[in-house]
Design a protein around this motif. Sequence first.
Motif, PDB file in Angstrom:
ATOM      1  N   ARG A 229       0.832  -1.198   0.000  1.00  0.00           N
ATOM      2  CA  ARG A 229       0.000   0.000   0.000  1.00  0.00           C
ATOM      3  C   ARG A 229       0.871   1.254   0.000  1.00  0.00           C
ATOM      4  NH1 ARG A 229      -2.689  -1.057   4.023  1.00  0.00           N
ATOM      5  NH2 ARG A 229      -1.797   0.265   5.649  1.00  0.00           N
ATOM      6  N   GLY A 230       0.489   2.204  -0.818  1.00  0.00           N
ATOM      7  CA  GLY A 230       1.122   3.512  -0.824  1.00  0.00           C
ATOM      8  C   GLY A 230       0.144   4.532  -0.275  1.00  0.00           C
ATOM      9  N   GLU A 231       0.524   5.207   0.801  1.00  0.00           N
ATOM     10  CA  GLU A 231      -0.363   6.158   1.467  1.00  0.00           C
ATOM     11  C   GLU A 231       0.002   7.588   1.062  1.00  0.00           C
ATOM     12  OE1 GLU A 231      -1.047   3.407   5.429  1.00  0.00           O
ATOM     13  OE2 GLU A 231       0.765   4.614   5.209  1.00  0.00           O
ATOM     14  N   TYR A 232      -1.004   8.396   0.801  1.00  0.00           N
ATOM     15  CA  TYR A 232      -0.816   9.765   0.308  1.00  0.00           C
ATOM     16  C   TYR A 232      -1.470  10.776   1.244  1.00  0.00           C
ATOM     17  CZ  TYR A 232       0.407   7.927  -4.363  1.00  0.00           C
ATOM     18  OH  TYR A 232       0.994   7.279  -5.425  1.00  0.00           O
ATOM     19  N   TYR A 233      -0.956  11.992   1.166  1.00  0.00           N
ATOM     20  CA  TYR A 233      -1.604  13.153   1.764  1.00  0.00           C
ATOM     21  C   TYR A 233      -1.766  14.216   0.680  1.00  0.00           C
ATOM     22  CZ  TYR A 233      -0.685  11.375   6.493  1.00  0.00           C
ATOM     23  OH  TYR A 233      -0.663  10.622   7.631  1.00  0.00           O
ATOM     24  N   THR A 234      -2.682  15.147   0.933  1.00  0.00           N
ATOM     25  CA  THR A 234      -2.816  16.330   0.095  1.00  0.00           C
ATOM     26  C   THR A 234      -2.277  17.530   0.858  1.00  0.00           C
ATOM     27  OG1 THR A 234      -4.764  15.466  -1.052  1.00  0.00           O
ATOM     28  CG2 THR A 234      -4.428  17.841  -1.128  1.00  0.00           C
ATOM     29  N   LEU A 235      -1.512  18.367   0.182  1.00  0.00           N
ATOM     30  CA  LEU A 235      -0.910  19.550   0.794  1.00  0.00           C
ATOM     31  C   LEU A 235      -1.923  20.697   0.769  1.00  0.00           C
ATOM     32  CD1 LEU A 235       1.788  20.717   1.950  1.00  0.00           C
ATOM     33  CD2 LEU A 235       2.345  21.384  -0.399  1.00  0.00           C
ATOM     34  N   THR A 236      -2.269  21.217   1.958  1.00  0.00           N
ATOM     35  CA  THR A 236      -3.274  22.288   2.012  1.00  0.00           C
ATOM     36  C   THR A 236      -2.702  23.638   1.589  1.00  0.00           C
ATOM     37  OG1 THR A 236      -2.802  22.720   4.356  1.00  0.00           O
ATOM     38  CG2 THR A 236      -4.539  21.117   3.844  1.00  0.00           C
ATOM     39  N   ARG A 237      -1.395  23.739   1.476  1.00  0.00           N
ATOM     40  CA  ARG A 237      -0.763  24.962   0.957  1.00  0.00           C
ATOM     41  C   ARG A 237      -0.059  24.620  -0.359  1.00  0.00           C
ATOM     42  NH1 ARG A 237       3.069  27.937   4.851  1.00  0.00           N
ATOM     43  NH2 ARG A 237       3.657  25.864   5.631  1.00  0.00           N
ATOM     44  N   TYR A 283      -6.736  -0.862   1.074  1.00  0.00           N
ATOM     45  CA  TYR A 283      -6.411   0.559   1.022  1.00  0.00           C
ATOM     46  C   TYR A 283      -6.329   1.215   2.398  1.00  0.00           C
ATOM     47  CZ  TYR A 283      -7.217  -0.074  -3.934  1.00  0.00           C
ATOM     48  OH  TYR A 283      -7.134  -0.523  -5.234  1.00  0.00           O
ATOM     49  N   GLY A 284      -6.427   0.412   3.454  1.00  0.00           N
ATOM     50  CA  GLY A 284      -6.240   0.896   4.816  1.00  0.00           C
ATOM     51  C   GLY A 284      -5.933  -0.279   5.718  1.00  0.00           C
ATOM     52  N   PRO A 346      -6.749   9.462  -0.699  1.00  0.00           N
ATOM     53  CA  PRO A 346      -6.912   8.025  -0.988  1.00  0.00           C
ATOM     54  C   PRO A 346      -5.582   7.332  -1.245  1.00  0.00           C
ATOM     55  CG  PRO A 346      -8.560   9.306  -2.162  1.00  0.00           C
ATOM     56  CD  PRO A 346      -7.607  10.299  -1.560  1.00  0.00           C
ATOM     57  N   ALA A 347      -5.457   6.135  -0.700  1.00  0.00           N
ATOM     58  CA  ALA A 347      -4.244   5.332  -0.865  1.00  0.00           C
ATOM     59  C   ALA A 347      -4.319   4.514  -2.146  1.00  0.00           C
ATOM     60  CB  ALA A 347      -4.062   4.411   0.338  1.00  0.00           C
ATOM     61  N   GLY A 348      -3.195   3.978  -2.547  1.00  0.00           N
ATOM     62  CA  GLY A 348      -3.129   3.051  -3.666  1.00  0.00           C
ATOM     63  C   GLY A 348      -2.474   1.758  -3.223  1.00  0.00           C
TER      64      GLY A 348
END
Length: 404
Positions: A229-237, A283-284, A346-348
Motif C-alpha cells: 500500500r502507498g499512502e498519500y496526503y494532500t498539501l493544504t498549501r 487501502y487501509g 486516498p491510498a493506492g
Amino acid sequence: MVQVRVAYDCDVLVVGGGIVGLSTAYAITRAVPGTRVTVLEKETGPARHQTGRNSGVIHSGIYYRPGSLKARYAVGGGAEMIKFCAEYDIPHNVTGKLIVATERPELPRLHALVQRGRENGIPVRELGAPQIAEYEPEVRGLAAIHVGTTGICDFVAVARQLAEASGAEIRYGARVVRVDRRPELGVAVRTADGDVVRGRVLVNCAGLYCDEIARMTGDDPKMRIVPFRGEYYTLTRPELVRGLVYPVPDPAFPFLGVHLTRGVDGSVHVGPNAVPALAREGYGWDVVRPRELGGTLRWPGSWRIARRHWRYGAGELRRSVSKGAFVGAVRRLLPEVREEDLVPAPAGVRAQAVLRDGTLVDDFLIQEGPRAVHVLNAPSPAATASLPIGREVARRALAVLGAG
C-alpha cells in the motif's frame, strides 16, 4: 473424427479494465481491424485500482536500467502519452521535475542518475544548491537534477478514452471466477453472475489478481503478487510546490520514496510510502482479507523480502502509523511544511510480483501459455508506458490467435 464447433463470443478476451488491459484492446483493434475484443472488468467502471490511484506522473525513464523494457517503454511511451492526451484533449502538462539530494551520501547516486538519464537519451540539467530555487523556491537540498520531459496527466481519462476508441465490448461488473481452457478450442470464462464468455485467446491484465487468473487458466506463473500500500496526503498549501519534487531513490528497493506532485487540478499530492497491505485491495489497515493475507504469508518469497529489507520496511511502517514521522520525511525536501498542512488522501496498492526466492521483479513480466498471454508484473511506469505495452501484449495475443 467429429469436429467440434464452438460459438465464440470474441476473438480475444481481455481480463482487466485498467489502463494496460484497455490499451491492449485498443492496440489489437488498431492493428487488425475487425478483431472482436471483449474486456471483462469486475468493477463498475475502468481504472478503479492501480491506474486511478497513483500520482498521475508521466515518467521520463531516468530511473530505469538502459535496455530494460521499463527504460524503452517509459522513454518512448511518455512522449506518446503526451501526444495521445493532446489529441483527445485529456488534461496534461509537461512540468519537468527535480530529483533532490538532501544528504551527502546521496550525491554519488544523484550523479549515477545523471549518467543513466544520458544513456537513456533523456535531457538532464545538473543543479547546485542555489539553482534549486529557480524551479522550486521552497525546496532545499545539496544538489539536484532537472528532468525536463516529465509530465502529469489524468490517467483515468486516458483509460476511458482507450476504452471508447478501441471499439471493444467492455463488460463492467464481470468478476472472473473460473477459466476453462482447451488448447484446441480456446477459453471459456465464467463470471460471478453466471455468464460464460468464450474466446479464442485470453489476455490476462488482471493487475492485483493476475497470478490468480494465470493459475485459473492452468499456467504456473512462478511468482505471486504481494500487495504494497502507498499512502498519500494532500498539501493544504499547494503554493509551496510548483511542480514535481522527488528524493534520490534507494536502488536497493523498487520504490521511489515520498515525493511531491502538483496534479492537473492544481492540488499537490504528497507520498507515497510503501507498506505491506493486508489484502490485495487493502487501502487501509482496517481492510483485511484472511484468504489473501494467508496466500501472501504462505509464499516463501514474502518472508525472504522481510528478512532482506526489514530496516527499510520498519521506516515505512513508522511513517504509516505516525503522521509526524511522515512529515519528517517530507521536511527533508520541503522544510516549511507543517503537520497541519497535510490531510489524508486516498491510498493506492501496488501489485508487486515476487519470486519464490524473494526477488522483487523489477521489470515488466509477460508470459505466454496455450491460448493465453499473462501480464504478471506491470509496475510504474506502466501507466506512462501503457501504449507501447499494449502494443507488445497485442502483438503476442495476435500471434497466439494466428497460431490457433
